[in-house]
Design a protein around this motif. Structure first.
Motif, PDB file in Angstrom:
ATOM      1  N   GLN A 196      -2.357  44.298   4.034  1.00  0.00           N
ATOM      2  CA  GLN A 196      -0.926  44.315   3.731  1.00  0.00           C
ATOM      3  C   GLN A 196      -0.565  45.717   3.226  1.00  0.00           C
ATOM      4  N   ALA A 197       0.026  46.506   4.087  1.00  0.00           N
ATOM      5  CA  ALA A 197       0.328  47.904   3.751  1.00  0.00           C
ATOM      6  C   ALA A 197       1.804  48.052   3.339  1.00  0.00           C
ATOM      7  N   THR A 198       2.005  48.949   2.405  1.00  0.00           N
ATOM      8  CA  THR A 198       3.393  49.254   2.022  1.00  0.00           C
ATOM      9  C   THR A 198       4.036  50.062   3.150  1.00  0.00           C
ATOM     10  N   GLU A 199       5.351  50.195   3.084  1.00  0.00           N
ATOM     11  CA  GLU A 199       6.051  50.911   4.148  1.00  0.00           C
ATOM     12  C   GLU A 199       5.580  52.356   4.237  1.00  0.00           C
ATOM     13  N   GLY A 200       5.332  52.962   3.066  1.00  0.00           N
ATOM     14  CA  GLY A 200       4.866  54.348   3.062  1.00  0.00           C
ATOM     15  C   GLY A 200       3.483  54.474   3.677  1.00  0.00           C
ATOM     16  N   GLN A 201       2.583  53.560   3.309  1.00  0.00           N
ATOM     17  CA  GLN A 201       1.235  53.575   3.889  1.00  0.00           C
ATOM     18  C   GLN A 201       1.297  53.321   5.392  1.00  0.00           C
TER      19      GLN A 201
END
Length: 252
Positions: A196-201
């Motif tokens: 589950q990646a953040t938008e930035g990642q």
């Protein structure tokens, strides 16, 4: 896969087993009752067959004794006939008739003996076929009962299947049905993780990039792999949240 019944033993989720280990046991009272009734029926049929053999042997012995007795009587009459060779014709005729009567009686005994053997063989075949049918049914039940004990087909990790009634993992006491997977051994040759990646990642990731990651349940356990897939759209981290997470798949 379960054969039907109630689960009485089930390995824990995530257990590593060796090939041949018992991973599940199922009990089916109806199957056990059918097996016991059939086993008793088989014993009775075998006892009946043994009695039939004994009865047949006695019948043959009695008939053969009658034949031997008739032969002996015939021999005695023949000796008497020789001694009466010079006696009046009437007495000689009586002995000749007695010999003819013995011959006719002996022929009847011989025919009766052949008929009796045919009847006995038919009766034995009928009982033997019946025993074979019961043995076949009993073997089938034994195989079904044996199938209620599930063993690992290979070494590896075991996870529990999902009960379609409760929509949760199977537990001891649940019912099992034919063809329903109770336990699953995932193929460990190729593994993947979902991140589950953040938008930035997410924006900085590209398919084919190397990545290192840890696990929520085992934060001290780290692994690495290659990004294999990126979800095209993100999902809110919680309801009505503007913060999104993006699902990314990676090899292990």
């Amino acid at each position: 896969k379960g054969a039907g019944g109630t689960i009485v033993c089930l390995v824990e989720e995530g257990t590593h087993v060796q090939e041949g280990d018992v991973v599940c046991r199922i009990e089916d009272p109806l199957l056990a009752t059918d097996y016991e009734n059939l086993r008793i029926n088989l014993e009775q049929n075998r006892a009946d067959l043994s009695k039939t053999y004994a009865d047949h042997a006695l019948e043959l012995a009695i008939l053969e004794a009658q034949i031997q007795n008739n032969e002996a009587q015939k021999a005695i009459t023949s000796l008497d006939s020789l001694q009466l060779a010079f006696t009046p014709g009437n007495q000689r005729r009586i002995k000749e008739l007695e010999l003819e009567q013995s011959a006719i009686q002996n022929s009847r005994f011989e025919k009766k003996l052949k008929t009796l053997k045919v009847i006995q063989q038919s009766e034995i075949r009928k009982q033997t076929k019946g025993i074979e049918r019961v043995e076949s049914r009993l073997k089938n039940l034994e195989e079904r009962i044996a199938s209620l004990t599930l063993r690992a087909p290979r070494s590896g990790l075991v996870v529990r299947g999902v009960n379609p009634v409760s929509n949760t993992k199977f537990i001891v006491g649940d019912n099992a049905w034919e063809g329903l997977p109770l336990l699953i051994m995932p193929d460990m040759e190729q593994m993947k993780v979902k991140i589950q990646a953040t938008e930035g990642q997410y924006k900085r990731m590209k398919v084919g990039d190397k990545v290192e990651f840890s696990f929520d349940a085992q934060p001290d356990n780290q692994a690495f792999g290659v990004i294999t897939k990126k979800a095209p759209v993100g999902q809110p981290i919680k309801r009505r949240s503007k913060v999104k997470v993006f699902e990314v798949e990676a090899s292990v």
